[in-house]
Design an enzyme around this catalytic site. Structure first.
Site, PDB file in Angstrom:
ATOM      1  N   GLN A 125       1.032  -1.292   0.053  1.00  0.00           N
ATOM      2  CA  GLN A 125       0.028   0.189   0.039  1.00  0.00           C
ATOM      3  C   GLN A 125       0.822   1.167  -0.012  1.00  0.00           C
ATOM      4  O   GLN A 125       1.982   1.374   0.745  1.00  0.00           O
ATOM      5  CB  GLN A 125      -0.815   0.035   1.395  1.00  0.00           C
ATOM      6  N   GLU A 243     -10.520  -2.236   5.249  1.00  0.00           N
ATOM      7  CA  GLU A 243      -9.250  -2.236   6.094  1.00  0.00           C
ATOM      8  C   GLU A 243      -9.649  -2.295   7.480  1.00  0.00           C
ATOM      9  O   GLU A 243      -9.445  -2.973   8.390  1.00  0.00           O
ATOM     10  CB  GLU A 243      -8.319  -1.129   5.584  1.00  0.00           C
TER      11      GLU A 243
END
Lengths: 384, 296
Positions: A125, A243
């Site tokens: 990420q 997430e």
């Protein structure tokens, strides 16, 4: 309301249990934040993928089994029960994949999902920047359109898995002169691109779990744009919802740690002061609460509900729970708490590793202070 | 596996909630707390069929499960309902062999148990004791209960505590939006926001385990009650802090909900009782712990 598992779900549990007991490596793999451990974990992903166990809730054409999210929870329960390796592909399969399924073109789904499922392409990420942590809308890394390419220049940091991963999903400023939440886009970038330099960062455990990424006019084809151009904030928030909300941290992970904590307590009980038992119990209680709440959330999602601001409560709950649980383990271990693998260490330093990682929980995926602001303003309606 | 209420069940819960909130207003509670007479809602409970929620259809009831009753108990807790409605509809009726008079509202009865020392004086005879909750008129009792009564009592007191917690947070949010200091609503300060967000989170992670306790019983009942007690005490302490000096007075309504919460924390098994059960299960027993056991 019916909390019985279907006979199909029960069979599924038996099947995955049997497969795991035959395939989970007997010896613990090295940390996936080391070069050797990363490849060991990639091999494990390949083994999982070969028998279609890696992503049971994905559509079959992308390497899944097309099952519902309850089955995914069952998979997770059996996975952590068997003490199988952590998922090195987690940033991809849990965070990026749902976003690709929601926003990606058919071509992007076909291009990116199968190699993600098989462990051939592991994702990192790339959102945070030195000046854009909690204030993520302050992102400055820019992508300038040049024909059918973007030219990306800037710097990302605290990029999980980026030291060894193959690709990253980045949030960059595509609209010149734009500010804050506007003008951002989500772009998928190969980490071996020309002009892209990665500098591994040692985390608390000494291993390079993060990397800093420097982009010096990195060229990326326009087809790597995920979702609308300049509409990346909304796309990123969808990832953040997954997430914080559901996929990244299923209850099984914590329930398995709580069961280990009870064992640890029992093995040292005679040395412990009287309050420690209740802390152990509280850890176990909280994991049971988290499990019940997750089944309820999944039941709602299966009926078509979407996950929004309540994902912040989820993240707050599991991260604080995890920290308390591991702190209790540190208390129980006493003088041995500082020991890494080897002589006198307990479970080869696993609790210490877990404790260090639990300290990251209240920080990553949006700090808990940001989550509390979100809950207070968007759910409770308090003024900004 | 579907751990959600059906639309029909949710409609029933919403209707009960609207009824409690609409009838048991703050003005009504203030009047009772000052010792003024108000009209009992009991005839309406009977008329709406609420007293027979859990009774068998053959007895004229709705035959709904305890988990639905728990949601209705949460709504009753939220409104601060002073009538012993949850007691009769959720505990006495389900264990009574001839509940007709209870359902029709012509009689009210409470169930004795070793897990309770005090009961509303409208329900049993005994020596009067004084509660700090101005809406509770208690007598001292002694008795032995049944497993079923104790189970329903623990689950439904937990559910009411969560309703009370939610109410205390809601009135604190209202107060924090309204009250200005340093020329701003105090609710715009992060110190206030974060306290309230923490309680909100605890509430959200209490409701599902209470529902699971209502469906599955067992150890979940003890988890549910301990969790509800801890959440309610935290909600109450946070609420008084948010209200500042006003929270320490009879000038605002917070105390009515806070005191009810204190009462329910001790009824149908206090924290020590339920925590000891969990201790035996987790630390002393050989129960299967870890993933895959919660719903099995």
């Amino acid at each position: 309301m019916n909390i019985e598992f279907t006979s199909k779900q029960k069979e599924f549990r038996e099947e995955i249990r049997a497969w795991l007991s035959a395939h989970v490596p007997k010896k613990r793999l090295k940390s996936f934040d080391t070069e050797e451990g990363f490849e060991q974990h990639r091999d494990w992903e390949r083994i999982l993928a070969k028998d279609k166990w890696g992503n049971v809730n994905w559509p079959t054409q992308y390497g899944g089994r097309g099952l519902d999210l309850i089955s995914w929870l069952i998979f997770e329960e059996e996975y952590y029960r068997s003490d199988a390796p952590l998922r090195v592909s987690q940033n991809g399969i849990f965070l990026l994949a749902p976003t690709i399924m929601e926003y990606g073109t058919e071509a992007q789904k076909a291009r990116f999902l199968p190699p993600m499922a098989s462990g051939e392409e592991i994702w990192a990420q790339a959102w945070s920047e030195n000046g854009a942590g909690s204030d993520m809308a302050a992102i400055r890394t820019k992508a300038v359109r040049d024909g059918d390419h973007y030219i990306i220049t800037g710097q990302k940091t605290w990029s999980s898995r980026a030291a060894f991963a193959d690709w990253c999903f980045a949030l960059v400023r595509t609209e010149e002169g734009s500010s804050r939440h506007k003008g951002l886009s989500k772009i998928l970038i190969p980490l071996n691109s020309k002009g892209l330099l990665r500098r591994p960062i040692a985390q608390l455990d000494g291993d390079p779990g993060f990397a800093e990424l420097f982009f010096d006019e990195v060229r990326v084809p326009v087809e790597n744009l995920l979702g609308p151009e300049h509409g990346g904030w909304g796309v990123a928030m969808s990832t953040a919802g997954f997430e914080r909300g559901l996929l990244l941290r299923s209850p099984a992970r914590f329930q398995s740690a709580a069961a280990r904590l009870v064992k640890l307590y029992k093995s040292r009980e005679k040395y412990l002061s009287s309050g420690v038992g209740e802390k152990v119990i509280q850890a176990w209680i909280d994991t049971e609460r988290f499990c019940a709440a997750t089944y309820q959330l999944v039941s709602r999602v299966e009926k078509g509900a979407s996950i929004s601001s309540e994902s912040s409560a989820n993240k707050l709950f599991w991260s604080e729970m995890d920290k308390q649980m591991h702190r209790t383990a540190m208390t129980i271990m006493g003088a041995q708490a500082e020991l890494e693998e080897g002589l006198d260490s307990i479970e080869n330093g696993r609790w210490l590793d877990g404790y260090m990682f639990s300290l990251a929980g209240p920080i990553y995926a949006g700090t808990n202070e940001i989550q509390r602001n979100i809950l207070a303003e968007r759910v409770l309606g308090l003024p900004r | 596996m579907d751990f959600c209420f059906t639309t029909d069940q949710q409609d029933l819960i919403d209707a009960a909630k609207d009824f409690f909130d609409g009838e048991n207003t703050l003005e009504r509670m203030r009047s009772i707390s000052k010792g003024q007479k108000v009209e009992s809602l009991w005839p309406q409970f009977a008329e709406l069929g609420l007293l027979g929620i859990m009774a068998l259809e053959s007895d004229g009831g709705m035959e709904q499960p305890l988990v639905l009753m728990a949601a209705i108990a949460e709504a009753a807790g939220y409104s601060g309902l002073p009538e012993p409605f949850v007691e009769v509809a959720g505990i006495t009726v389900p264990i009574s062999s001839s509940p007709e008079k209870l359902i029709s509202g012509s009689s009210k009865l409470a169930v004795l148990s070793e897990l309770r020392q005090y009961i509303d004086h409208n329900l049993v005879n005994g020596t009067k004791v004084k509660s700090i909750d101005p809406l509770r008129n208690l007598v001292k009792v002694e008795g032995i209960g049944s497993d079923k009564a104790n189970y329903h009592g623990a689950v439904l007191s937990a559910a009411q505590l969560i309703g009370l917690s939610q109410r205390m947070i809601d009135i604190s949010v209202d107060y924090a939006k309204d009250r200005h200091q340093f020329s701003k609503p105090i609710g715009s300060f992060q110190a206030i926001k974060h306290h309230l967000a923490n309680v909100y989170t605890q509430i959200e992670f209490s409701r599902p385990i209470i529902q699971l306790a209502a469906i599955n019983g067992g150890i979940n009942v003890h988890i549910a009650k301990v969790t509800a007690i801890d959440t309610a005490m935290m909600a109450a302490e946070t609420a008084i802090q948010v209200h500042g000096g006003m929270g320490y007075t009879y000038e605002v309504d917070l105390h009515l909900f806070m005191k009810r919460a204190w009462s329910l924390c001790g009824e149908w098994g206090d924290r020590n009782y339920h925590m000891k059960k969990i201790e035996q299960y987790v630390l002393q027993g050989d129960a299967k712990l870890g993933p895959g056991n919660t719903f099995n």
